[in-house]
Each structure stands twice: as structure tokens, then as C-alpha cells.
Design an enzyme around this catalytic site. Structure first.
Site, PDB file in Angstrom:
ATOM      1  N   ASP A  22      32.771  68.305  28.398  1.00 36.11           N
ATOM      2  CA  ASP A  22      33.172  69.499  27.660  1.00 36.11           C
ATOM      3  C   ASP A  22      32.542  69.402  26.270  1.00 36.11           C
ATOM      4  O   ASP A  22      33.044  68.720  25.388  1.00 36.11           O
ATOM      5  CB  ASP A  22      34.706  69.563  27.584  1.00 36.11           C
ATOM      6  N   TYR A  56      41.417  68.398  24.879  1.00 36.79           N
ATOM      7  CA  TYR A  56      41.821  69.794  25.029  1.00 36.79           C
ATOM      8  C   TYR A  56      40.628  70.555  25.580  1.00 36.79           C
ATOM      9  O   TYR A  56      39.526  70.478  25.035  1.00 36.79           O
ATOM     10  CB  TYR A  56      42.242  70.360  23.666  1.00 36.79           C
ATOM     11  N   LYS A 106      31.494  77.953  21.039  1.00 36.53           N
ATOM     12  CA  LYS A 106      31.416  77.825  19.581  1.00 36.53           C
ATOM     13  C   LYS A 106      30.019  78.106  19.029  1.00 36.53           C
ATOM     14  O   LYS A 106      29.631  79.246  18.886  1.00 36.53           O
ATOM     15  CB  LYS A 106      31.955  76.455  19.157  1.00 36.53           C
TER      16      LYS A 106
HETATM   17  N1  HOZ Z   1      42.346  74.934  19.610  1.00 34.67           N
HETATM   18  C1  HOZ Z   1      41.477  75.267  18.563  1.00 34.67           C
HETATM   19  C2  HOZ Z   1      40.997  74.067  17.794  1.00 34.67           C
HETATM   20  N2  HOZ Z   1      40.890  72.865  18.469  1.00 34.67           N
HETATM   21  C3  HOZ Z   1      42.123  76.192  17.609  1.00 34.67           C
HETATM   22  C4  HOZ Z   1      41.422  77.457  17.583  1.00 34.67           C
HETATM   23  C5  HOZ Z   1      41.954  78.450  16.582  1.00 34.67           C
HETATM   24  O1  HOZ Z   1      43.106  78.391  16.179  1.00 34.67           O
HETATM   25  O2  HOZ Z   1      41.219  79.324  16.233  1.00 34.67           O
END
Ligand code: HOZ
Length: 436
Positions: free
Chosen positions: A244, A149, A272
Site C-alpha cells: 500500500d 491503515y 495522494k
Molecule cells: N486517515 C488519514 C490520514 N492517515 C486522514 C485523512 C484526513 O483526515 O483527511
């Protein structure tokens, strides 16, 4: 405060109200607990390794805001940095000393970075890095991996992990056929397939983008030789290799996965941790490529809040602590080992052959009896058992990501007492997950 964490009247009421004004009541899909059922806990504060919800329940936090909170919540130095910065205004839309210092420090700490551009989120970072790779190579196609992702830009929402996987919608409506056609999808950890794909599209693949440790289909480490092989293939075919590292940057080692595995990408995306909990992203890499970015080069990318001073000060305070501590990653490793060994003991005691993965301070317990090396294997996990396990842990005060297809994260504030509580809770939750 209700005695039982099962009861959460305040969260339930807030969730009902939120659903009237926010799609699904949440601002990011996986937070809605659809992967596990029940009421998402509304969080009102957090400190160190602990979260507190609106009903006053406390939890040991293994989400860490989905990765940023490496130092734990409300680290005093990070908070002080934000407070001090705010006094001098929260945004200028002009160059600042602090953004230069952050860039300098990132280039010092992340081995392959020579130049870096700050943006506001991981999605923006990956989207911009791919545009840059396309502009630099003059090619259109990209290779990504099923279950990886990279945020929600259109061309990534093909076989996507994270919330898209949790909700069973790895390909999103709204992505045009033309856009989807430029994204070629390979199996994670399957070098032979990448070779086949890249050879079938000669001189067309702008970049290969990969999570060097997959963290959005649970946590799956790279197979030995996988990252090295990608490096070789990209060199042979003139494609840009993008790591990434939004999740793995400063998480799996000080210099990220590239340092841990000794493989250098051409471009790296970050987010992050580098924002200390404020919205941030960055992309960087070899100078020759980065100088294709506007205003030096022709590839356009901009942002009103890019390099936002509050985010930069929070990020700098975080990175400074990381850079200055000689033992931070050793301590995290120790905590990780204790969790890993304890989990294995729990599984053995109950005769459960499940798979536990960990790289540094991220990991996953897969409800699978077979090794999990890729998306198909992750998909085969017993998500019903995970659901019961998740709720068992929550009731005992351990807050995990509400999906089998997310990683757990811990911080420097998770010590022996938190590990002990977690493992005790885990034993009970595993037992309950197996009662029919
Ligand atoms: N896609 C994010 C974790 N892999 C989720 C982020 C969130 O819901 O804050």
C-alpha cells in the site's frame, strides 16, 4: 486578525455550525482535533509551504493535505493544468488521452507496475486490490498488520491505524463477524509471526497487504529484512504481496518504497501525490494479475468518475515535474536531514530521549523513550505530552497532524527558513510540554 494564534473565533464559530450538519463537524475523523483537544483550524487558503486559517493566522504546513502536496500548495503548473482541463468539461465518463498518459508515466516510474487502473481514492484502490488478489488466487483470507491503515473498507477496520487508532476504536462496529474473520492480523516488523499465521492457514491466504513504511501509527520504517521476508513468504505460499503505497508512493523515493528498499510487490496501491491534490487512487502491478480485472478478466470494478480529467491533468502535471527534476528527491533529503539533525539537537539540549523517525519527506516524533517498531510500542507513547507539544507548535505557527499516530510530511517548498522557524518553535514547544 487576533494577535495570538491561540484565539481563533472564526474557526470556533464555523466548527460549532459544522457540528450541526456534519457528524463531528468534519469529513474525516482525525481532523476534529479529538486526539489533542481544542478547536480545529478552518483553512481558507494555502500557498507553497504555508496554510492560512479563517482567522488570518499563517502556519508552516507539515500535513500537506495528509500527503498529496509534495510540490507544496497551489503549484502554478498544477493549477494551470486544472484550469485548462476544466474549460473542456470536468468529466466525460469515457476514455481519455490524459488517463493513458498518466498510466504510461506511472508504469515508467514505479518499478513493479506493468498495468494500472485509476480509481477515486486510496480506499477504493486498496479495496479493489484485495478483491483482485482474492479473485486471482481463489482464496478468502488476507493478512494485514496492526496499526497499518488501508482506508475504511470493512475488512481493513480490524486493528486499524490512523483516525481509528487516535479515537481508540481500531475495530469498527458495523463490520460483520464473517468479514472480520477473513482478516488475519500480524505485528508490524515481526516476520516470524507472519510465517506462523500463513503456515496455520495453508492455501487460504490470498494476500499480505502492508504499508512498506508505516505512516498511520506515526511513521515506522520497516526493519531490515522485513519486506524481503514478506516477499519470500508470499512466494512460498502462493499469496499476492500488496504494497500500500498510497502514502509512500512518490514520497519516500521517485519509485516509492519498492524502489527505496528494492523489494517488488505483486500489486501496488497509489493515491495522494498522483492526483496533485485532487481525489484519486490507483492500483496496479503484474500484467498477469491485472488482466484479471474486468473487462479483460472476471473481477469486477468500476467507477463513474474514475480517471476524472481534472484529477488526471493535476496528477500528470505533478508526476511530470517529479519525473523531470533530477534533484527533487535530493533536495527533499537535505531538508529532511536538517529537520532530523535539528530535532535531535533540541532533544539532546533538553535531555529528552524521544524517538525521531524519518524516511524521505515523511516522519514522526514519538513521545516514547523506547524504540517504536510496531503498534503496541506506538500505543505506549505519552499522548498527553504530544498534546501539549502539538498546541505549543500551533501557537508558534507550525501546523502538525493533530494526533501522535499520524506522520508529518514536508514539500519541495519547505526551505531553510521554514526549517529554522520549525526548529526554534520545536525547542519552545518541547520545553513547554515538559513543564508540569
Ligand atoms: N486517515 C488519514 C490520514 N492517515 C486522514 C485523512 C484526513 O483526515 O483527511
Amino acid at each position: 486578525m487576533p494577535a495570538n494564534r491561540h484565539e481563533c473565533p472564526e474557526s470556533r464559530q464555523l466548527f460549532q455550525r459544522s457540528q450541526r450538519f456534519i457528524p463531528g463537524g468534519v469529513n474525516s475523523p482525525v481532523r476534529a482535533f479529538k486526539g489533542v483537544g481544542g478547536t480545529p483550524r478552518f483553512i481558507r487558503s494555502a500557498q507553497g509551504a504555508f496554510l492560512e486559517d479563517e482567522d488570518g493566522h499563517r502556519y508552516i504546513d507539515y500535513v500537506g493535505s495528509w500527503g498529496p502536496m509534495l510540490l507544496g500548495h497551489a503549484d502554478p503548473d498544477v493549477i494551470a493544468a486544472i484550469q485548462n482541463a476544466a474549460i473542456s468539461s470536468s468529466s466525460f465518463g469515457a476514455p481519455t488521452r490524459i488517463e493513458m498518459q498518466v498510466a504510461e508515466l506511472l508504469c515508467e516510474l514505479v518499478p513493479s507496475l506493468e498495468k494500472v487502473r485509476m480509481v477515486n481514492s486510496g480506499t477504493e484502490a486498496t479495496m479493489s486490490a484485495v478483491r483482485l488478489a482474492r479473485g486471482y488466487t481463489g482464496r478468502d483470507k488476507i493478512i494485514k498488520f496492526a496499526g497499518n491503515y488501508h482506508g475504511h473498507a470493512d475488512f481493513f477496520l480490524i486493528a486499524a491505524g490512523s483516525g481509528a487508532m487516535t479515537l481508540g476504536k481500531p475495530n469498527s462496529p458495523g463490520v460483520t463477524i464473517g468479514t472480520a474473520g477473513d482478516t488475519l492480523v500480524a505485528r508490524y516488523n515481526d516476520l516470524a509471526q507472519v510465517k506462523e499465521i500463513i503456515e496455520a492457514h495453508p492455501d487460504s491466504v490470498a494476500c499480505v497487504i502492508v504499508e512498506p513504511v508505516a505512516g498511520n501509527m506515526g511513521c515506522i520504517p520497516p526493519a531490515p529484512g522485513f519486506l524481503e521476508g514478506l516477499r519470500q513468504l508470499c512466494d512460498q505460499h502462493g499469496s499476492v504481496l500488496i504494497f500500500d503505497e498510497v502514502m509512500t508512493g512518490f514520497r519516500v523515493a521517485r519509485g516509492g518504497a519498492q524502489e527505496r528498499y528494492g523489494v517488488m510487490p505483486d500489486l501496488t496501491t497509489l493515491g495522494k501525490i498522483i492526483g496533485g491534490g485532487l481525489p484519486v487512487g490507483a492500483y496496479g502491478g503484474r500484467e498477469a494479475i491485472m488482466d484479471f480485472v474486468s473487462p479483460v478478466g472476471p473481477v469486477y470494478q468500476a467507477g463513474t468518475l474514475s480517471g476524472n480529467p481534472l484529477a488526471m491533468h493535476a496528477g500528470y502535471a505533478t508526476l511530470r515535474k517529479i519525473a523531470d527534476s533530477p534533484v527533487l528527491y535530493e533536495d527533499l533529503e537535505e531538508t529532511g536531514q536538517a529537520l532530523e539533525e535539528g530535532t535531535q539537537r533540541n532533544l539532546d539540549a533538553l535531555g529528552l530521549p524521544y524517538v525521531h523517525t524519518r524516511v524521505g519527506s515523511m516522519g514522526c516524533l514519538f513521545f516514547s523513550e523506547d524504540p517504536v517498531l510496531n503498534y503496541e510500542a506506538a500505543r505506549r507513547c505519552d499522548t498527553d505530552r504530544f498534546r501539549r507539544y502539538f498546541h505549543g507548535m500551533l501557537e508558534q505557527g507550525v501546523y502538525l497532524a493533530p494526533s501522535q499516530f499520524e506522520a508529518f510530511f514536508f514539500s519541495t517548498q519547505h526551505g531553510p527558513a521554514e526549517v529554522e522557524h520549525t526548529l526554534k518553535a520545536q525547542r519552545v514547544a518541547l520545553e513547554r510540554a515538559h513543564q508540569s
